[in-house]
Design a protein around this motif. Structure first.
Motif, mmCIF file in Angstrom:
data_model
loop_
_atom_site.group_PDB
_atom_site.id
_atom_site.type_symbol
_atom_site.label_atom_id
_atom_site.label_comp_id
_atom_site.label_asym_id
_atom_site.label_seq_id
_atom_site.Cartn_x
_atom_site.Cartn_y
_atom_site.Cartn_z
ATOM 1 N N LEU A 146 12.536 20.242 44.869
ATOM 2 C CA LEU A 146 13.328 19.120 45.368
ATOM 3 C C LEU A 146 12.662 17.819 44.952
ATOM 4 N N LEU A 147 13.446 16.744 44.930
ATOM 5 C CA LEU A 147 12.854 15.439 44.672
ATOM 6 C C LEU A 147 11.913 15.059 45.808
ATOM 7 N N GLU A 148 10.927 14.260 45.476
ATOM 8 C CA GLU A 148 9.955 13.821 46.477
ATOM 9 C C GLU A 148 10.667 13.121 47.639
ATOM 10 N N GLY A 149 10.353 13.550 48.841
ATOM 11 C CA GLY A 149 10.933 12.939 50.031
ATOM 12 C C GLY A 149 12.223 13.561 50.502
ATOM 13 N N ALA A 150 12.802 14.481 49.719
ATOM 14 C CA ALA A 150 14.108 15.040 50.069
ATOM 15 C C ALA A 150 14.059 15.818 51.382
ATOM 16 N N LEU A 151 13.070 16.687 51.524
ATOM 17 C CA LEU A 151 13.009 17.526 52.717
ATOM 18 C C LEU A 151 12.736 16.694 53.972
ATOM 19 N N ASP A 152 11.846 15.728 53.876
ATOM 20 C CA ASP A 152 11.580 14.843 55.017
ATOM 21 C C ASP A 152 12.840 14.083 55.415
ATOM 22 N N LEU A 153 13.580 13.622 54.424
ATOM 23 C CA LEU A 153 14.823 12.892 54.692
ATOM 24 C C LEU A 153 15.836 13.770 55.407
ATOM 25 N N LEU A 154 16.023 14.991 54.921
ATOM 26 C CA LEU A 154 17.006 15.888 55.532
ATOM 27 C C LEU A 154 16.606 16.254 56.958
ATOM 28 N N LEU A 212 20.817 5.887 44.333
ATOM 29 C CA LEU A 212 19.443 6.281 44.037
ATOM 30 C C LEU A 212 19.177 5.923 42.577
ATOM 31 N N ASN A 213 18.419 4.867 42.387
ATOM 32 C CA ASN A 213 18.352 4.182 41.104
ATOM 33 C C ASN A 213 16.896 3.943 40.707
ATOM 34 N N PRO A 214 16.155 5.034 40.395
ATOM 35 C CA PRO A 214 14.728 4.871 40.109
ATOM 36 C C PRO A 214 14.431 3.978 38.915
ATOM 37 N N ALA A 215 15.366 3.889 37.973
ATOM 38 C CA ALA A 215 15.142 3.069 36.777
ATOM 39 C C ALA A 215 15.502 1.604 36.990
ATOM 40 N N GLY A 216 16.089 1.273 38.151
ATOM 41 C CA GLY A 216 16.465 -0.112 38.422
ATOM 42 C C GLY A 216 17.591 -0.615 37.540
ATOM 43 N N LEU A 217 18.561 0.235 37.235
ATOM 44 C CA LEU A 217 19.692 -0.152 36.384
ATOM 45 C C LEU A 217 20.549 -1.208 37.078
ATOM 46 N N ARG A 243 13.589 5.128 45.647
ATOM 47 C CA ARG A 243 13.074 6.429 46.097
ATOM 48 C C ARG A 243 13.828 6.861 47.347
ATOM 49 N N LEU A 244 13.914 8.179 47.550
ATOM 50 C CA LEU A 244 14.665 8.708 48.685
ATOM 51 C C LEU A 244 14.125 8.220 50.022
ATOM 52 N N GLU A 245 12.816 8.031 50.106
ATOM 53 C CA GLU A 245 12.244 7.629 51.390
ATOM 54 C C GLU A 245 12.777 6.272 51.863
ATOM 55 N N GLU A 246 13.270 5.456 50.943
ATOM 56 C CA GLU A 246 13.851 4.167 51.331
ATOM 57 C C GLU A 246 15.115 4.354 52.158
ATOM 58 N N LEU A 247 15.755 5.507 52.027
ATOM 59 C CA LEU A 247 16.968 5.782 52.804
ATOM 60 C C LEU A 247 16.666 5.854 54.294
ATOM 61 N N LEU A 248 15.437 6.199 54.643
ATOM 62 C CA LEU A 248 15.056 6.271 56.056
ATOM 63 C C LEU A 248 15.194 4.904 56.726
ATOM 64 N N GLU A 280 34.964 4.838 56.957
ATOM 65 C CA GLU A 280 33.978 3.926 57.549
ATOM 66 C C GLU A 280 32.871 4.634 58.317
ATOM 67 N N GLU A 281 33.067 5.928 58.602
ATOM 68 C CA GLU A 281 32.033 6.713 59.286
ATOM 69 C C GLU A 281 31.029 7.331 58.313
ATOM 70 N N CYS A 282 31.275 7.162 57.014
ATOM 71 C CA CYS A 282 30.547 7.939 56.003
ATOM 72 C C CYS A 282 29.760 7.042 55.061
ATOM 73 N N ILE A 283 28.750 7.653 54.471
ATOM 74 C CA ILE A 283 28.003 7.003 53.395
ATOM 75 C C ILE A 283 27.728 8.057 52.328
ATOM 76 N N MET A 284 27.834 7.644 51.066
ATOM 77 C CA MET A 284 27.624 8.544 49.931
ATOM 78 C C MET A 284 26.306 8.212 49.260
ATOM 79 N N VAL A 285 25.453 9.215 49.057
ATOM 80 C CA VAL A 285 24.154 9.039 48.409
ATOM 81 C C VAL A 285 24.178 9.776 47.078
#
Length: 231
Positions: A107-115, A206-211, A223-228, A180-185
Motif C-alpha cells: 500500500l502507499l505510505e500512510g494508507a492503512l493509518d488513514l483507513l 493526491l498530487n505528489p508531483a504538484g501538477l 501525501r495521504l497523511e495530509e488527508l487526516l 454533498e455528503e461525499c468526497i472523492m480521493v
C-alpha cells in the motif's frame, strides 16, 4: 463531520501500483529469462513498462481505447519502445503479469493509518475504480483492506467508467448518499477529480508531483497523511 462518505480510487491512491508492478515485472523478467529476448536491463524494462502503461491508461480514461487493447498490446509496445524485436508470446507475458500483479500487497505510505482513522471516526468508505471486478477484488484481499469498504464500484458493475457521471451516480445510489455528503480521493485528474466534480462531489487530489491545472480540486495534497487534516 462535513462528509459522511469517502470514495477512494484504488491504484496509485491506496494500492501502490508502481511498487507492486515493479515487483511483478522483476519476477517475470527472471521467470521468462527476458534477457534472452534482448532486454539487457531489468530496470529499463520496468521503467519502460510503467511509462507505456501510464500512457495507455490515460488514453483509456479519455475514451480513446478499450481495456482489451491495453491487455493485448502493452508488452508489445514496451518491446517496441525499447527497440527490441517483440517475442511472439507477448500476450502470454501480459497474462502472466495479470496473474501475478493483483496478489501483491504493498500500500502507499500512510494508507492503512488513514483507513483505520476514517473507520474509527465513523466514515463510510467505498471504492470507485476503472479496473476489473476480479482483479480489484484480489488486490483488496491481498493487501487486507477489503473489509474497510461497503461498496466496490468497478466499470463492470456500473457499466460506465470514470470520468463518466454514470459511474459516480451508480456509486451514490449504492451508498444511498447525496453528493454533498461525499468526497472523492484520487490521483487521476481526469478520471477522479474532473469526474467527481462534474456531479457536485468535493474532491481530494493526491498530487505528489504538484501538477497544476486550470481548474482546482477542493483539496490538493502531496501525501495521504495530509488527508487526516481534512477529515
Amino acid at each position: 463531520m462535513k462528509y459522511k462518505h469517502i470514495f477512494f480510487d484504488l491504484d496509485h491512491t491506496l494500492w501502490d501500483f508502481d511498487r507492486n508492478s515493479s515487483e511483478s515485472l522483476e519476477e517475470i523478467f527472471h521467470t521468462l529469462t527476458l534477457q534472452n529476448h534482448g532486454i539487457t536491463s531489468m530496470e529499463d524494462f520496468i521503467q519502460c513498462f510503467l511509462k507505456v502503461n501510464l500512457s495507455l491508461w490515460d488514453m483509456f480514461d479519455r475514451g480513446q481505447i478499450h481495456h482489451t487493447y491495453i491487455r493485448q498490446n502493452r508488452f508489445r509496445l514496451v518491446f517496441e519502445d525499447l527497440g527490441i524485436q517483440c517475442p511472439e508470446n507477448h500476450e502470454e507475458i501480459g497474462e502472466l503479469y495479470l496473474n501475478t500483479l493483483p496478489d501483491k500487497k504493498h500500500l502507499l505510505e500512510g494508507a492503512l493509518d488513514l483507513l483505520n482513522y476514517a473507520v474509527a471516526t465513523g466514515y463510510r468508505m467505498h471504492i470507485i475504480t476503472n479496473g476489473f471486478n476480479e482483479i480489484q477484488a484480489r488486490k483488496l484481499a491481498g493487501s487486507q483492506i477489503g473489509h474497510f469498504f461497503e461498496n466496490v464500484i468497478t466499470f463492470e458493475t456500473a457499466s460506465a467508467k470514470k470520468p463518466d457521471p454514470k459511474i459516480f451516480e451508480f456509486a451514490l445510489n449504492a451508498a444511498q448518499a447525496s453528493p454533498e455528503e461525499c468526497i472523492m480521493v484520487g490521483d487521476n485528474w481526469i478520471a477522479d477529480i474532473m469526474g467527481a466534480k462534474q456531479i457536485g462531489i468535493d474532491t481530494v487530489y493526491l498530487n505528489p508531483a504538484g501538477l497544476q491545472f486550470d481548474e482546482k480540486p477542493t483539496y490538493d495534497i502531496r501525501r495521504l497523511e495530509e488527508l487526516l487534516l481534512i477529515l
